[in-house]
Design an enzyme around this catalytic site. Sequence first.
Site, PDB file in Angstrom:
ATOM      1  N   GLU A 137       0.768  -1.415  -0.129  1.00 15.99           N
ATOM      2  CA  GLU A 137      -0.174  -0.326  -0.139  1.00 15.99           C
ATOM      3  C   GLU A 137       0.809   1.448   0.225  1.00 15.99           C
ATOM      4  O   GLU A 137       0.675   2.628  -0.328  1.00 15.99           O
ATOM      5  CB  GLU A 137      -0.909   0.036   1.180  1.00 15.99           C
ATOM      6  CG  GLU A 137      -2.275  -1.403   1.664  1.00 15.99           C
ATOM      7  CD  GLU A 137      -1.712  -2.564   1.729  1.00 15.99           C
ATOM      8  OE1 GLU A 137      -0.237  -2.394   2.023  1.00 15.99           O
ATOM      9  OE2 GLU A 137      -2.528  -3.135   1.500  1.00 15.99           O
TER      10      GLU A 137
ATOM     11  N   HIS B  98      -9.851  -4.397  10.806  1.00 13.54           N
ATOM     12  CA  HIS B  98     -10.454  -4.293   9.463  1.00 13.54           C
ATOM     13  C   HIS B  98     -11.646  -3.261   9.629  1.00 13.54           C
ATOM     14  O   HIS B  98     -12.793  -3.677   8.771  1.00 13.54           O
ATOM     15  CB  HIS B  98     -10.776  -5.895   8.981  1.00 13.54           C
ATOM     16  CG  HIS B  98     -10.120  -6.218   8.566  1.00 13.54           C
ATOM     17  ND1 HIS B  98      -8.233  -6.805   9.060  1.00 13.54           N
ATOM     18  CD2 HIS B  98      -9.220  -6.900   7.803  1.00 13.54           C
ATOM     19  CE1 HIS B  98      -7.820  -7.449   8.303  1.00 13.54           C
ATOM     20  NE2 HIS B  98      -8.444  -7.487   6.831  1.00 13.54           N
TER      21      HIS B  98
END
Lengths: 325, 327
Positions: B60, B129
């Site tokens: 990322e 998450h």
Amino acid sequence: MQPVEQRDEVEMLSLMLLIRRFEERASQQYQAQKIGGFCHLYIGQEAVVAGAVAAVRDDDYIITAYRDHAHALARGTSADACMAELFGKETGCSRGLGGSMHFFNRQNHMYGGHAIVAAHVPLAVGLAFAIKYRDEDRVTLCFFGDGAINQGAFHEALNLAALFKLPIVFICENNLFAMGTSVKRSTSLKQIVDRAEGYDIPGEIVDGMNFREVRDKIAEIVSSIRKEPHPTFVEVRTYRYRGHSMSDPASYRTKQELEKYRLDDPITRLRAQLTREGNLTNEQFDQLDKKAKETVLASVKFAEKSPQPQLDKLYDYTYANGTKP
Amino acid sequence: MREITYRQALNEALAEELERDPNVFLMGEEVAEYNGAYKVSQGLLDRFGPRRIIDTPISENGFAGLGVGAAMVGLRPIIEFMTFSFSLVAFDQVVNNAPNMFTMSGGQFNIPITFRGPNGPAHQLGATHSHATEPLYANAPGLKVCTPATPRDAKGLLKTAVRDNNPVLVLEAELLYSSKGMVEPPDEELLIPLGQAEVKREGSDVSIICYSQTVPLALATAQKLEDEDISAEIVDLRSIKPLDEKAIFDSVAKTHRVVIVEQDCPFCGVGAEVCYRIQQNIFDELDAPIIRVSQEDVPMPYNERLEKAVLPNADKVIAAVKKVCYA
Ligand SMILES: Cc1ncc(C[n+]2csc(CCOP(=O)(O)OP(=O)(O)O)c2C)c(N)n1
Ligand SMILES: [Mg+2]
């Protein structure tokens, strides 16, 4: 569990069976909506964690990613506590607060269960740092997937481990895919193990479908680390039979590829080796399998009747002193 | 108008912008061959090819930075985070590089980049998450942040984001991908400006200010409040930054009572900013202190019952509304 030299291969075969039956049952319970969130199964990869834990002592540290049920079981976490965690129950190995991707067991030196890809690799280096800091002869086993090796955290961690000569084995469970992305499409190297070379860390390739090969290689590495702390990298070649998670149909790979690996099944292999050498009869194997199935079935019952975490304890685990700021 | 899903609306926005401007490309994990982890980029690889629809490794920080660099020389990257929880790995690029570049270079380098993907708690995904990242990013000067709640807003805001000359974050609602709504036909250009809230339901007794996943919650709650003779006006912020003060103030001037329903955590959350602006500008219009309904201030537990207790829900909103209405 016993120290490594005497750890019985039949016992390790039982562990592999327990893992497989646990995962099959977890899959079924997930479909029955008893388990929520994401759920990643380890079926096909059992020889990796079994071989690795068979090669170390119970007080060595282990840490892994989110495909973690097997690592918790291999570290002696009961099937009850694992299943209860999946059910989100108070009796789970993370009190129902972590879920499938966040299994922990402090007592048995299982330091998680980490769901951000590669974020635990620096943590593993921290565990190894503490070992050296305290002048102990433990080692850290750090498991991660082939998908983790392209994250910055991974690279920084490897360099730190090499620079500080820390007692750690980086175990890359190369199952050829990170979700739908094959290693060929994610990594510029021909082979993953070459990552280690860039950090002057010794690297090995091991057949992850072969329990004995995994165990022997890691045992050899660990004994050298205990004499003189240093990092080592092991690329373990393995395969996951199921999709990435319960919601992945795995249409990016062929049936033939899957079949090829299933024929090389790690449980079948170890069973055949033991049978050939006269150390396991078919009846004994069936007995072990029956026991694994029973243990897992009992864990479902245990999870079902376990209590939910209490609502009034919501804030108890936000800060270590249990108080609201 | 026709009815499509939120997912399809985003897909159309991507396709239209890729079609319109050859400098636009889409990059992220599983966006191409897998058609997106949540299937938002379905069919785009087939249509636009691998030069413009690009799968990345799990890196990322790397590909977010790649996007910022490409934007410095005039490309218009759309960077997908599989979820914004993973954008935290790229925090440095999104917060330190993308929005600072224009200032630091004395106005030489603007960064026309779109960061997009699902954001906010979904269902039992646990602490790592479930992040609602909007207050983190809205706090960074130079970023724009929008949070569409309907298919129409998703399409119109994403298209606007891609055309903006600054870094814009489109925080999609993970739980709303399959929700449906009316959207203009594809041959009609749909652009919704950033910084424009929308009254999703008219009412007279209380203003419920919400965005993203809390919009459907607020709308459903308004229905229930109707049974108790409380008329709630639902103001969907749509953009967190820029923030549509006028729409907020207009509604408050009408109802004089405010409940803010936000999907983030309470401390320094979006609602804190909205509260501040209301009391600073139209204090005299308020007939009661403002109440915020947000998540509890805890890392998200996996257990379903605890997760529900952490999140805003109808009961909490109703209790807050009654309190501000002294009902
Ligand atoms: C930082 C981050 N990015 C993306 C994801 C989503 N994700 C979860 S697992 C996964 C694939 C990882 O593959 P690999 O490391 O090979 O492990 P395996 O699933 O094969 O065990 C991805 C992309 C994540 N959890 N964290
Ligand atoms: Mg993998």
